[in-house]
Write a protein that holds these residues in place. Structure first.
Motif, mmCIF file in Angstrom:
data_model
loop_
_atom_site.group_PDB
_atom_site.id
_atom_site.type_symbol
_atom_site.label_atom_id
_atom_site.label_comp_id
_atom_site.label_asym_id
_atom_site.label_seq_id
_atom_site.Cartn_x
_atom_site.Cartn_y
_atom_site.Cartn_z
ATOM 1 N N HIS A 86 0.831 -1.202 0.000
ATOM 2 C CA HIS A 86 0.000 0.000 0.000
ATOM 3 C C HIS A 86 0.870 1.258 0.000
ATOM 4 C CE1 HIS A 86 -3.885 -1.920 0.399
ATOM 5 N NE2 HIS A 86 -3.304 -2.789 1.199
ATOM 6 N N LEU A 87 0.358 2.283 -0.587
ATOM 7 C CA LEU A 87 1.020 3.581 -0.698
ATOM 8 C C LEU A 87 1.563 4.058 0.645
ATOM 9 C CD1 LEU A 87 1.503 6.321 -2.238
ATOM 10 C CD2 LEU A 87 -0.831 6.918 -1.592
ATOM 11 N N TYR A 88 0.811 3.821 1.705
ATOM 12 C CA TYR A 88 1.134 4.352 3.024
ATOM 13 C C TYR A 88 2.226 3.569 3.747
ATOM 14 C CZ TYR A 88 -3.342 6.133 1.592
ATOM 15 O OH TYR A 88 -4.345 6.687 0.853
ATOM 16 N N PHE A 101 6.653 8.469 -9.426
ATOM 17 C CA PHE A 101 5.495 7.583 -9.339
ATOM 18 C C PHE A 101 5.017 7.324 -10.763
ATOM 19 C CE2 PHE A 101 5.770 9.826 -5.318
ATOM 20 C CZ PHE A 101 5.754 8.757 -4.433
ATOM 21 N N VAL A 102 5.077 6.058 -11.171
ATOM 22 C CA VAL A 102 4.836 5.672 -12.559
ATOM 23 C C VAL A 102 3.434 5.076 -12.688
ATOM 24 C CG1 VAL A 102 5.696 4.328 -14.514
ATOM 25 C CG2 VAL A 102 7.308 5.175 -12.771
ATOM 26 N N LEU A 125 -3.410 1.349 -4.065
ATOM 27 C CA LEU A 125 -4.239 2.105 -3.150
ATOM 28 C C LEU A 125 -5.367 1.200 -2.675
ATOM 29 C CD1 LEU A 125 -2.703 4.426 -4.574
ATOM 30 C CD2 LEU A 125 -4.767 5.772 -4.314
ATOM 31 N N PRO A 126 -5.809 1.347 -1.435
ATOM 32 C CA PRO A 126 -6.917 0.523 -0.969
ATOM 33 C C PRO A 126 -8.195 0.847 -1.734
ATOM 34 C CG PRO A 126 -6.022 1.925 0.804
ATOM 35 C CD PRO A 126 -5.293 2.250 -0.434
ATOM 36 N N ALA A 141 -3.414 12.225 -7.912
ATOM 37 C CA ALA A 141 -3.539 13.262 -6.886
ATOM 38 C C ALA A 141 -3.363 12.672 -5.490
ATOM 39 C CB ALA A 141 -4.888 13.972 -7.003
ATOM 40 N N ILE A 142 -3.962 11.520 -5.235
ATOM 41 C CA ILE A 142 -3.824 10.876 -3.924
ATOM 42 C C ILE A 142 -2.356 10.559 -3.645
ATOM 43 C CG2 ILE A 142 -4.318 8.756 -2.638
ATOM 44 C CD1 ILE A 142 -7.083 8.774 -4.142
ATOM 45 N N VAL A 143 -1.675 9.993 -4.620
ATOM 46 C CA VAL A 143 -0.272 9.610 -4.455
ATOM 47 C C VAL A 143 0.596 10.844 -4.221
ATOM 48 C CG1 VAL A 143 1.730 8.625 -5.654
ATOM 49 C CG2 VAL A 143 -0.485 7.448 -5.731
#
Length: 163
Positions: A86-88, A101-102, A125-126, A141-143
């Motif tokens: 996960h991203l986090y 970030f690709v 992402l979840p 945008a989230i990333v």
């Protein structure tokens, strides 16, 4: 330390325009890997990016390898809907690093040649089972904002006085 969005062969001009707008608002670099599924003169691309294009640090490449050669010491993360962490779970705070970030095509994601061997750098992402994936520009945008949040990015645009 810099944040960069890489769009690998994007197909939908409105998504690229929206991502460009996010990049302009966050001082994030935008890297486009060709071929693109549209012309950079496309009306929808310009409309989605509004009048922010002059503020976007945009770069074009003929291949992903060309981008990697340009940034040999950068950290590359591959955004996918399957596999990976996960991203986090990652830290994007080293002041001496450039973070890339690709993102893949809207219809097919990233090619296996980019993700194979990079499983430890694949990020998801979840999301629930009710969708195949989130919209590309929303995901970007989230990333970007998660990476910037970790870096304590807090500029605030001053409000214009009301006449």
């Amino acid at each position: 330390m810099g944040i960069h969005v890489v769009l690998h062969e994007p197909e939908i001009p409105a998504n690229t325009g929206n991502i460009a707008r996010t990049c302009a608002g966050t001082n994030t670099g935008l890297h486009l890997i060709h071929p693109l599924g549209f012309s950079t003169d496309d009306r929808m691309l310009k409309r989605a990016g509004c009048d922010y294009w002059p503020n976007v640090d945009v770069h074009h490449y003929d291949s992903f390898d060309e981008l990697r050669r340009a940034y040999p010491d950068a950290e590359f993360y591959f955004i996918e809907t399957i596999g990976g962490n996960h991203l986090y779970e990652y830290s994007y705070t080293d002041p001496d690093k450039e973070y890339f970030f690709v993102f893949g095509k809207e219809t097919s994601g990233l090619p296996r040649e980019l993700t194979d061997g990079n499983e430890g750098r694949c990020i998801k992402l979840p999301q629930t089972e009710h969708i195949r994936s989130l919209n590309l520009s929303n995901t970007a945008a989230i990333v970007v904002y998660e990476a910037l949040r970790q870096q304590a990015f807090m500029p605030v645009h001053p409000k214009k006085p009301v006449d």
